[in-house]
Design an enzyme around this catalytic site. Structure first.
Site, PDB file in Angstrom:
ATOM      1  N   HIS A  37       0.936  -1.124   0.084  1.00 56.06           N
ATOM      2  CA  HIS A  37      -0.106   0.068  -0.070  1.00 56.06           C
ATOM      3  C   HIS A  37       0.753   1.380  -0.015  1.00 56.06           C
ATOM      4  O   HIS A  37       0.353   2.424  -0.547  1.00 56.06           O
ATOM      5  CB  HIS A  37      -0.958   0.051   1.276  1.00 56.06           C
ATOM      6  CG  HIS A  37      -2.065  -0.861   1.241  1.00 56.06           C
ATOM      7  ND1 HIS A  37      -1.832  -2.238   1.966  1.00 56.06           N
ATOM      8  CD2 HIS A  37      -3.017  -1.256   0.114  1.00 56.06           C
ATOM      9  CE1 HIS A  37      -2.788  -3.258   1.900  1.00 56.06           C
ATOM     10  NE2 HIS A  37      -3.442  -2.600   0.786  1.00 56.06           N
ATOM     11  N   ASP A 152      -3.445  -7.381  -8.041  1.00 55.38           N
ATOM     12  CA  ASP A 152      -4.823  -7.675  -8.538  1.00 55.38           C
ATOM     13  C   ASP A 152      -5.062  -7.398  -9.834  1.00 55.38           C
ATOM     14  O   ASP A 152      -5.819  -6.432 -10.438  1.00 55.38           O
ATOM     15  CB  ASP A 152      -5.950  -7.241  -7.497  1.00 55.38           C
ATOM     16  CG  ASP A 152      -5.684  -7.435  -6.161  1.00 55.38           C
ATOM     17  OD1 ASP A 152      -6.088  -8.637  -5.696  1.00 55.38           O
ATOM     18  OD2 ASP A 152      -5.396  -6.819  -5.497  1.00 55.38           O
ATOM     19  N   GLN A 155      -8.669  -7.541 -11.390  1.00 58.54           N
ATOM     20  CA  GLN A 155      -9.611  -6.334 -10.654  1.00 58.54           C
ATOM     21  C   GLN A 155      -9.012  -5.106 -11.537  1.00 58.54           C
ATOM     22  O   GLN A 155     -10.057  -4.319 -11.798  1.00 58.54           O
ATOM     23  CB  GLN A 155      -9.102  -6.225  -9.275  1.00 58.54           C
ATOM     24  CG  GLN A 155      -9.318  -4.898  -8.774  1.00 58.54           C
ATOM     25  CD  GLN A 155      -9.494  -4.946  -7.191  1.00 58.54           C
ATOM     26  OE1 GLN A 155     -10.138  -5.675  -6.417  1.00 58.54           O
ATOM     27  NE2 GLN A 155      -8.350  -4.213  -6.679  1.00 58.54           N
TER      28      GLN A 155
HETATM   29  O1  PAF Z   1      -8.084  -3.915  -3.903  1.00 61.66           O
HETATM   30  C1  PAF Z   1      -9.028  -3.809  -3.069  1.00 61.66           C
HETATM   31  O2  PAF Z   1      -8.344  -3.483  -1.957  1.00 61.66           O
HETATM   32  C2  PAF Z   1     -10.421  -3.823  -3.114  1.00 61.66           C
HETATM   33  O3  PAF Z   1     -10.886  -4.584  -3.978  1.00 61.66           O
HETATM   34  C3  PAF Z   1     -10.955  -2.350  -3.436  1.00 61.66           C
HETATM   35  C4  PAF Z   1     -10.322  -2.134  -4.787  1.00 61.66           C
HETATM   36  C5  PAF Z   1     -10.551  -1.339  -2.491  1.00 61.66           C
HETATM   37  C6  PAF Z   1     -12.385  -2.610  -3.636  1.00 61.66           C
HETATM   38  O4  PAF Z   1     -13.072  -2.831  -2.570  1.00 61.66           O
END
Ligand code: PAF
Length: 286
Positions: A37, A152, A155
């Site tokens: 992060h 991800d 995603q």
């Molecule tokens: O990757 C994540 O932490 C979650 O899938 C997100 C993008 C914050 C959506 O809840």
């Protein structure tokens, strides 16, 4: 750092920044922050005068057998870290604030095709939940840029597609995966691993990297690579879900003309479900 729990206050803050003509970079998270992060926050600082992050464990993206209630929640540690990362504001809403009519039966964002492959096969409804909450967050925060981790990868691909399809006025930036020294991709779910599972888990990265080397050497035996990858995961103690070579833009099965490819893997080890991927440039053969 300003901590905001209510949508009205979020809107007021964002409006203030906009009136001052300050650009906004946004990093949505589910908390339990780690060095992965930190790299998203650093990327955000390159893209916006103001950096805002959110912590919201989104019930809509967890299936009935997923780890929603057990998902690690560490709000105090997360707040201190976000302060250290120089974030201007944290949006930390309750489930009721985000889904006042409940998360079941409300409007959803569906992305056919991209969401029912790979992880979508094993987590039905997951990407619909992700796409829905991300669109809600983007509408609330109205950032110029939003940052998502490449770990991800599916995603990120889904979110890029949603933003294109719905003409959302935001630039999506992917930030490279941060790894431990032994190659394991950093993830909040790594904390579910026992010492023995943690020692075995980097096998996923090694298997992906072996496939990358084959692809970069011009090998097109995707079925062979996939079988080898699944066997390597099983050998290391994973219950493999998939190991696939796909195009980096649409996650389609590559043809000989596709250069930008990605190898993606998912598997369960102990109580953890881990995913990872490696992108690479295959030589053009068509
Ligand atoms: O990757 C994540 O932490 C979650 O899938 C997100 C993008 C914050 C959506 O809840």
């Amino acid at each position: 750092m300003q901590t905001i729990t209510r949508i009205a206050e979020l809107r007021a803050t964002v409006t203030r920044w906009r009136l001052a003509r300050e650009s906004i970079a946004f990093v949505p998270t589910m908390g339990n922050l780690h060095m992965g992060h930190a790299s998203l926050m650093s990327a955000a600082h390159l893209h916006g005068r103001r950096v805002i992050s959110s912590i919201f464990v989104n019930p809509m993206q967890f299936g009935p057998s997923d780890d929603f209630s057990a998902y690690p929640r560490t709000p105090d540690d997360d707040s201190s870290l976000l302060g250290e990362y120089g974030v201007d504001a944290l949006f930390h809403p309750t489930v009721e604030e985000m889904y006042p009519s409940g998360s079941v039966g409300s409007t959803v964002v569906d992305v056919p095709g991209l969401t029912d492959i790979l992880c979508g096969v094993f987590r039905p409804g997951h990407f619909q939940g992700v796409a829905t909450v991300v669109v809600k967050l983007l509408c609330l925060v109205q950032p110029d840029v939003a940052i998502f981790g490449e770990k991800d990868f599916q995603q990120l691909t889904v979110i890029r597609r949603v933003v294109d399809d719905l003409n959302l006025p935001v630039k999506i930036v992917g930030a490279p995966t941060v790894r431990a020294e032994d190659g394991l991709a950093l993830s909040s779910r790594n904390r579910y691993l026992s010492a023995a599972e943690r020692a075995a888990a980097p096998a996923m990265y090694r298997a992906l990297d072996a496939a990358r080397r084959r692809l970069e050497a011009g090998d097109m035996d995707y079925a062979g690579m996939q079988a080898e990858g699944l066997a390597a995961l099983a050998q290391a103690g994973f219950r493999p879900e998939y190991f696939e070579v796909r195009t980096a833009d649409r996650l389609a099965v590559p043809t000989e003309n596709d250069v930008r490819v990605v190898v993606l893997a998912a598997g369960r080890i102990g109580k953890a479900r881990l995913i990872d991927n490696i992108q690479c440039a295959a030589p053009r053969r068509g």
